[in-house]
Design a protein around this motif. Structure first.
Motif, PDB file in Angstrom:
ATOM      1  N   ALA A 126       0.847  -1.190   0.000  1.00 24.77           N
ATOM      2  CA  ALA A 126       0.000   0.000   0.000  1.00 24.77           C
ATOM      3  C   ALA A 126       0.881   1.236   0.000  1.00 24.77           C
ATOM      4  O   ALA A 126       1.883   1.293   0.727  1.00 24.77           O
ATOM      5  N   GLY A 127       0.505   2.217  -0.821  1.00 24.34           N
ATOM      6  CA  GLY A 127       1.272   3.441  -0.896  1.00 24.34           C
ATOM      7  C   GLY A 127       0.370   4.658  -0.990  1.00 24.34           C
ATOM      8  O   GLY A 127      -0.710   4.595  -1.570  1.00 24.34           O
ATOM      9  N   SER A 128       0.822   5.767  -0.448  1.00 25.32           N
ATOM     10  CA  SER A 128       0.003   6.981  -0.387  1.00 25.32           C
ATOM     11  C   SER A 128       0.300   7.970  -1.504  1.00 25.32           C
ATOM     12  O   SER A 128      -0.364   9.010  -1.585  1.00 25.32           O
ATOM     13  N   LYS A 129       1.251   7.653  -2.381  1.00 25.24           N
ATOM     14  CA  LYS A 129       1.673   8.616  -3.399  1.00 25.24           C
ATOM     15  C   LYS A 129       1.132   8.299  -4.785  1.00 25.24           C
ATOM     16  O   LYS A 129       1.581   8.899  -5.768  1.00 25.24           O
ATOM     17  N   GLY A 130       0.220   7.361  -4.892  1.00 28.28           N
ATOM     18  CA  GLY A 130      -0.377   7.054  -6.185  1.00 28.28           C
ATOM     19  C   GLY A 130       0.078   5.718  -6.749  1.00 28.28           C
ATOM     20  O   GLY A 130       1.093   5.158  -6.334  1.00 28.28           O
ATOM     21  N   ALA A 131      -0.691   5.230  -7.718  1.00 28.04           N
ATOM     22  CA  ALA A 131      -0.429   3.898  -8.274  1.00 28.04           C
ATOM     23  C   ALA A 131       0.915   3.824  -8.988  1.00 28.04           C
ATOM     24  O   ALA A 131       1.641   2.832  -8.874  1.00 28.04           O
ATOM     25  N   LEU A 132       1.253   4.862  -9.734  1.00 25.79           N
ATOM     26  CA  LEU A 132       2.524   4.839 -10.453  1.00 25.79           C
ATOM     27  C   LEU A 132       3.690   4.797  -9.463  1.00 25.79           C
ATOM     28  O   LEU A 132       4.661   4.067  -9.668  1.00 25.79           O
ATOM     29  N   ALA A 133       3.579   5.555  -8.380  1.00 27.25           N
ATOM     30  CA  ALA A 133       4.626   5.538  -7.362  1.00 27.25           C
ATOM     31  C   ALA A 133       4.762   4.161  -6.742  1.00 27.25           C
ATOM     32  O   ALA A 133       5.888   3.689  -6.500  1.00 27.25           O
ATOM     33  N   VAL A 134       3.646   3.505  -6.483  1.00 26.06           N
ATOM     34  CA  VAL A 134       3.713   2.146  -5.936  1.00 26.06           C
ATOM     35  C   VAL A 134       4.443   1.232  -6.897  1.00 26.06           C
ATOM     36  O   VAL A 134       5.292   0.428  -6.502  1.00 26.06           O
ATOM     37  N   SER A 135       4.137   1.347  -8.187  1.00 25.25           N
ATOM     38  CA  SER A 135       4.793   0.487  -9.178  1.00 25.25           C
ATOM     39  C   SER A 135       6.299   0.682  -9.185  1.00 25.25           C
ATOM     40  O   SER A 135       7.046  -0.206  -9.597  1.00 25.25           O
ATOM     41  N   ARG A 136       6.751   1.839  -8.740  1.00 21.69           N
ATOM     42  CA  ARG A 136       8.182   2.159  -8.705  1.00 21.69           C
ATOM     43  C   ARG A 136       8.786   1.934  -7.335  1.00 21.69           C
ATOM     44  O   ARG A 136       9.911   2.371  -7.069  1.00 21.69           O
ATOM     45  N   GLY A 137       8.018   1.283  -6.443  1.00 23.68           N
ATOM     46  CA  GLY A 137       8.543   0.955  -5.129  1.00 23.68           C
ATOM     47  C   GLY A 137       8.173   1.914  -4.020  1.00 23.68           C
ATOM     48  O   GLY A 137       8.674   1.787  -2.902  1.00 23.68           O
ATOM     49  N   GLY A 138       7.304   2.883  -4.322  1.00 26.39           N
ATOM     50  CA  GLY A 138       6.868   3.834  -3.306  1.00 26.39           C
ATOM     51  C   GLY A 138       5.794   3.226  -2.419  1.00 26.39           C
ATOM     52  O   GLY A 138       4.610   3.474  -2.594  1.00 26.39           O
ATOM     53  N   VAL A 139       6.236   2.399  -1.480  1.00 25.36           N
ATOM     54  CA  VAL A 139       5.333   1.608  -0.647  1.00 25.36           C
ATOM     55  C   VAL A 139       5.484   2.009   0.806  1.00 25.36           C
ATOM     56  O   VAL A 139       6.608   2.112   1.314  1.00 25.36           O
ATOM     57  N   ASP A 140       4.342   2.219   1.467  1.00 28.57           N
ATOM     58  CA  ASP A 140       4.342   2.569   2.885  1.00 28.57           C
ATOM     59  C   ASP A 140       4.109   1.360   3.783  1.00 28.57           C
ATOM     60  O   ASP A 140       4.562   1.329   4.930  1.00 28.57           O
ATOM     61  N   TYR A 141       3.375   0.385   3.267  1.00 29.80           N
ATOM     62  CA  TYR A 141       3.058  -0.807   4.050  1.00 29.80           C
ATOM     63  C   TYR A 141       3.247  -2.054   3.188  1.00 29.80           C
ATOM     64  O   TYR A 141       2.889  -2.050   2.002  1.00 29.80           O
ATOM     65  N   TRP A 142       3.759  -3.097   3.818  1.00 28.59           N
ATOM     66  CA  TRP A 142       3.938  -4.402   3.169  1.00 28.59           C
ATOM     67  C   TRP A 142       3.214  -5.471   3.969  1.00 28.59           C
ATOM     68  O   TRP A 142       3.160  -5.417   5.198  1.00 28.59           O
ATOM     69  N   GLY A 143       2.713  -6.465   3.260  1.00 29.53           N
ATOM     70  CA  GLY A 143       2.215  -7.664   3.913  1.00 29.53           C
ATOM     71  C   GLY A 143       3.363  -8.629   4.153  1.00 29.53           C
ATOM     72  O   GLY A 143       4.521  -8.347   3.806  1.00 29.53           O
ATOM     73  N   GLN A 144       3.030  -9.775   4.757  1.00 25.77           N
ATOM     74  CA  GLN A 144       4.053 -10.773   5.093  1.00 25.77           C
ATOM     75  C   GLN A 144       4.356 -11.703   3.932  1.00 25.77           C
ATOM     76  O   GLN A 144       5.392 -12.385   3.952  1.00 25.77           O
ATOM     77  N   GLY A 145       3.500 -11.752   2.944  1.00 30.48           N
ATOM     78  CA  GLY A 145       3.756 -12.578   1.776  1.00 30.48           C
ATOM     79  C   GLY A 145       3.024 -13.901   1.809  1.00 30.48           C
ATOM     80  O   GLY A 145       2.740 -14.449   2.876  1.00 30.48           O
ATOM     81  N   THR A 146       2.716 -14.412   0.626  1.00 33.36           N
ATOM     82  CA  THR A 146       2.097 -15.725   0.492  1.00 33.36           C
ATOM     83  C   THR A 146       2.769 -16.451  -0.676  1.00 33.36           C
ATOM     84  O   THR A 146       3.044 -15.855  -1.720  1.00 33.36           O
ATOM     85  N   GLN A 147       3.048 -17.737  -0.461  1.00 32.31           N
ATOM     86  CA  GLN A 147       3.791 -18.504  -1.458  1.00 32.31           C
ATOM     87  C   GLN A 147       2.857 -18.985  -2.565  1.00 32.31           C
ATOM     88  O   GLN A 147       1.779 -19.537  -2.294  1.00 32.31           O
ATOM     89  N   VAL A 148       3.279 -18.783  -3.793  1.00 33.03           N
ATOM     90  CA  VAL A 148       2.594 -19.334  -4.958  1.00 33.03           C
ATOM     91  C   VAL A 148       3.582 -20.249  -5.673  1.00 33.03           C
ATOM     92  O   VAL A 148       4.689 -19.824  -6.020  1.00 33.03           O
ATOM     93  N   THR A 149       3.187 -21.496  -5.878  1.00 31.53           N
ATOM     94  CA  THR A 149       4.040 -22.467  -6.551  1.00 31.53           C
ATOM     95  C   THR A 149       3.274 -23.039  -7.733  1.00 31.53           C
ATOM     96  O   THR A 149       2.166 -23.553  -7.566  1.00 31.53           O
ATOM     97  N   VAL A 150       3.873 -22.934  -8.914  1.00 30.48           N
ATOM     98  CA  VAL A 150       3.251 -23.439 -10.132  1.00 30.48           C
ATOM     99  C   VAL A 150       4.085 -24.606 -10.636  1.00 30.48           C
ATOM    100  O   VAL A 150       5.265 -24.434 -10.971  1.00 30.48           O
ATOM    101  N   SER A 151       3.480 -25.778 -10.689  1.00 29.26           N
ATOM    102  CA  SER A 151       4.198 -26.966 -11.123  1.00 29.26           C
ATOM    103  C   SER A 151       4.028 -27.164 -12.624  1.00 29.26           C
ATOM    104  O   SER A 151       3.000 -26.830 -13.197  1.00 29.26           O
ATOM    105  N   SER A 152       5.047 -27.728 -13.251  1.00 31.53           N
ATOM    106  CA  SER A 152       4.999 -27.932 -14.704  1.00 31.53           C
ATOM    107  C   SER A 152       4.379 -29.274 -15.044  1.00 31.53           C
ATOM    108  O   SER A 152       4.142 -30.117 -14.192  1.00 31.53           O
TER     109      SER A 152
END
Length: 124
Positions: free
Chosen positions: A98-124
């Motif tokens: 989540a970022g307060s400076k706009g969507a483009l800023a978030v895309s460039r790493g302008g992030v104020d808050y991060w989650g802990q992450g969730t694993q995605v595994t794609v098998s072939s």
């Protein structure tokens, strides 16, 4: 405490779909741009998708365009990532942001808050 919590990750076969969810708690994130990033093993975190606070503006990494869709529900303080046509190279830990400076800023790493992450595994 302001926090983001991801869910919906797991194991899926190539060509399959997953829907990630991110629930925000604490503050109201309706005025924040939200996004998804991912981190491959041993690599730096990279941008996947972002959405403006209104939902009217979205940006995607070239590698996921046409396959992934980001959306949000401000009434539920949540953001989602629908992932279709998954490939083994999509395997990563996915993070909500989540970022307060706009969507483009978030895309460039302008992030104020991060989650802990969730694993995605794609098998072939």
């Amino acid at each position: 405490q302001d926090q983001l919590e991801e869910s919906g990750g797991g194991l899926v076969q190539a060509g399959g779909s997953l829907r990630l969810s991110c629930a925000a708690s604490g503050r109201t994130f309706s005025r924040y741009s939200m996004g998804w990033f991912r981190q491959f093993s041993g690599k730096e975190r990279e941008f996947v998708a972002t959405i403006s606070w209104s939902g009217g503006i979205t940006y995607y990494a070239d590698s996921v365009k046409g396959r992934f869709t980001i959306s949000r529900d401000n009434a539920r303080n949540s953001v989602y990532l629908q992932m279709n046509s998954l490939k083994p190279e999509d395997t990563a830990v996915y993070y909500c942001a989540a970022g307060s400076k706009g969507a483009l800023a978030v895309s460039r790493g302008g992030v104020d808050y991060w989650g802990q992450g969730t694993q995605v595994t794609v098998s072939s």
